[in-house]
Design an enzyme around this catalytic site. Structure first.
Site, PDB file in Angstrom:
ATOM      1  N   LYS A  61     -54.147  22.106  22.642  1.00  0.00           N
ATOM      2  CA  LYS A  61     -53.577  23.248  22.858  1.00  0.00           C
ATOM      3  C   LYS A  61     -53.010  23.074  24.138  1.00  0.00           C
ATOM      4  O   LYS A  61     -53.881  22.833  25.298  1.00  0.00           O
ATOM      5  CB  LYS A  61     -54.057  24.488  22.420  1.00  0.00           C
ATOM      6  CG  LYS A  61     -54.567  24.567  20.915  1.00  0.00           C
ATOM      7  CD  LYS A  61     -53.455  24.776  19.995  1.00  0.00           C
ATOM      8  CE  LYS A  61     -54.076  24.653  18.409  1.00  0.00           C
ATOM      9  NZ  LYS A  61     -52.887  24.913  17.602  1.00  0.00           N
ATOM     10  N   HIS A 121     -52.669  16.366   7.566  1.00  0.00           N
ATOM     11  CA  HIS A 121     -52.257  17.840   7.774  1.00  0.00           C
ATOM     12  C   HIS A 121     -51.304  18.256   6.583  1.00  0.00           C
ATOM     13  O   HIS A 121     -50.478  17.563   6.311  1.00  0.00           O
ATOM     14  CB  HIS A 121     -51.653  18.061   9.154  1.00  0.00           C
ATOM     15  CG  HIS A 121     -51.569  19.448   9.605  1.00  0.00           C
ATOM     16  ND1 HIS A 121     -50.637  20.418   9.023  1.00  0.00           N
ATOM     17  CD2 HIS A 121     -52.386  20.107  10.625  1.00  0.00           C
ATOM     18  CE1 HIS A 121     -51.034  21.489   9.829  1.00  0.00           C
ATOM     19  NE2 HIS A 121     -51.947  21.184  10.629  1.00  0.00           N
TER      20      HIS A 121
END
Length: 475
Positions: free
Chosen positions: A175, A294
């Site tokens: 992140k 994902h």
């Protein structure tokens, strides 16, 4: 037209529209071991009987159309048609029914999840006679399972490649997910891996944007993981996202990852598509790469209770299409996921044989025969206080992935990774000693804080963080 064809087409043909249930509702049908079985949650429009609604689903997802056609006489509909063989009301819901449909195996191309979904859900969800429709579960017959390669490697092969046993694997999503340069991104990867994580991860929407092109990211992340491996003596990995705008570009990125010698790549299997995913899974099997999956976009498809496709179906489809990991929810984090339902499809991902269990949302017994298992990935809003629950819920064969729960540590990325690793090791040791993680989890974490300043700091930061919302995905 030959005389034979003329005769066959004309005998018994009567133009017009007739009820679907006259042909496609067959309550006396005995299902075959080779049938694909589907459980649909059907909400008919007012005035439409449930038998007609269920038959319409069977018809429109197999051989039927809105009117009688003379070409029906050129084939054997009894051999190829789908059949609604049972209907039951949904307890506690008004005008909702579970319609069970059996499809002959000959309707489906071997080894093609794309074709399976195009047939079963490709058209019928827009049918006007239905107010809503949800595919709750599929039974995939072993004869069809055997036409798929499935996961490139599976759980045991992955553990052998990584030389890591007896505990869940630890990961972290880098992140902020967008905006970092490739070099700064690689720095974060290195710090997290050096601190004790097994994996770091590209986020699902990190592909090849102007601020960080894919080749630069691959190079800096590879440098980071090799450096971390040298310093820690452990095998490390970073999920290099190979998802791209074309299959050719996707494979090119996977080829480059293989040339760099990394252990794992990544794909967004729903936005990328099942054909692309299966192609990548085959490449990974042939070239020794693990494949992390994902599920970006899944909630668009699976979150509404009465319309769409339940994630347990998407999970089964992924096991067939191919992937070694897939995100599966956390039960305790920020993302949707009720415990029994989540554990139901986690078992469908990992186990060889799963019994029917309606209390966990499993409508059919599923036998995967020799298809390898998939590691569930718990990710989304989790931190060190969740570690006992995650270890107890998911067990050893899982990946626990902390993004903000690593990078949000007040002392930096490496201390955040240390905190997670210490918390995990403490929970695994306590479990192996026979302690109850569900009841004693907080005490176990507090005790471990005495031996790790990094863990103590993490516990202080996230002691008040909770995501207490009612799950929408309930039975």
């Amino acid at each position: 037209m030959s005389p034979q064809t003329e005769t066959k087409a004309s005998v018994g043909f009567k133009a017009g529209v007739k009820d679907y249930k006259l042909t496609y509702y067959t309550p006396d049908y005995e299902t075959k071991d080779t049938d694909i079985l589907a459980a649909f949650r059907v909400t008919p429009q007012p005035g439409v009987p449930p038998e007609e609604a269920g038959a319409a689903v069977a018809a429109e997802s197999s051989t039927g159309t809105w009117t009688t056609v003379w070409t029906d006489g050129l084939t054997s509909l009894d051999r190829y048609k789908g059949r609604c063989y049972h209907i039951e009301p949904v307890a506690g819901e008004e005008n909702q029914y579970i319609a069970y449909v059996a499809y002959p195996l000959d309707l489906f191309e071997e080894g093609s999840v794309t074709n399976m979904f195009t047939s079963i859900v490709g058209n019928v969800f827009g049918f006007k006679a239905l107010r809503a429709l949800r595919l709750e579960d599929l039974r995939i017959p072993t004869a069809y399972v055997k036409t798929f390669q499935g996961p490139p490697h599976g759980i045991q092969v992955e553990r052998d490649k990584l030389n890591k046993y007896g505990r869940p694997l630890l990961g972290c999503t880098i992140k902020p997910k967008l905006g970092l340069s490739a070099k700064n991104y690689g720095r974060a990867v290195y710090e997290c891996l050096r601190g004790g994580l097994d994996f770091t991860k590209d986020d699902e929407n990190v592909n090849s944007q102007p601020f960080m092109r894919w080749r630069d990211r691959f190079l800096f992340c590879t440098e980071a993981l090799y450096k971390a491996q040298t310093e820690t003596g452990e095998i490390k990995g970073h999920y290099l996202n190979a998802t791209a705008g074309t299959c050719e570009e996707m494979i090119k990125r996977a080829v480059f990852a293989r040339e760099l010698g990394v252990p794992i790549v990544m794909h967004d299997y729903l936005t990328g598509g099942f054909t692309a995913n299966t192609s990548l899974a085959h490449y990974c099997r042939d070239n020794g790469l693990l494949l992390h999956i994902h599920r970006a976009m899944h909630a668009v498809i699976d979150r509404q209770k009465n319309h769409g496709i339940h994630f347990r179906v998407l999970a089964k489809a992924l096991r067939m299409s191919g992937g070694d990991h897939i995100h599966s929810g956390t039960v305790v984090g920020k993302l949707e996921g009720e415990r029994d339902i989540t554990l139901g499809f986690v078992d469908l991902l990992r186990d060889d044989f799963i019994e029917k269990d309606r209390s966990r949302g499993i409508y059919f017994t599923q036998d995967w025969v020799s298809l390898p298992g998939v590691l569930p990935v718990a990710s989304g809003g989790i931190h060190v206080w969740h570690m006992p629950a995650l270890t107890e819920i998911f067990g050893d064969d899982s990946v626990l992935q902390f993004g903000g729960g690593t990078l949000g540590h007040p002392w930096g990325n490496a201390p955040g990774a240390v905190a997670n690793r210490v918390a995990l090791e403490a929970c695994v040791q306590a479990r192996n000693e026979g302690r109850d993680l569900a009841r004693e989890g907080n005490e176990i974490i507090r005790k471990a804080c005495k031996w790790s300043r990094e863990l103590a700091a993490a516990c202080e930061v996230w002691k008040e963080i909770k995501f207490e919302f009612e799950a929408m995905d309930t039975l």
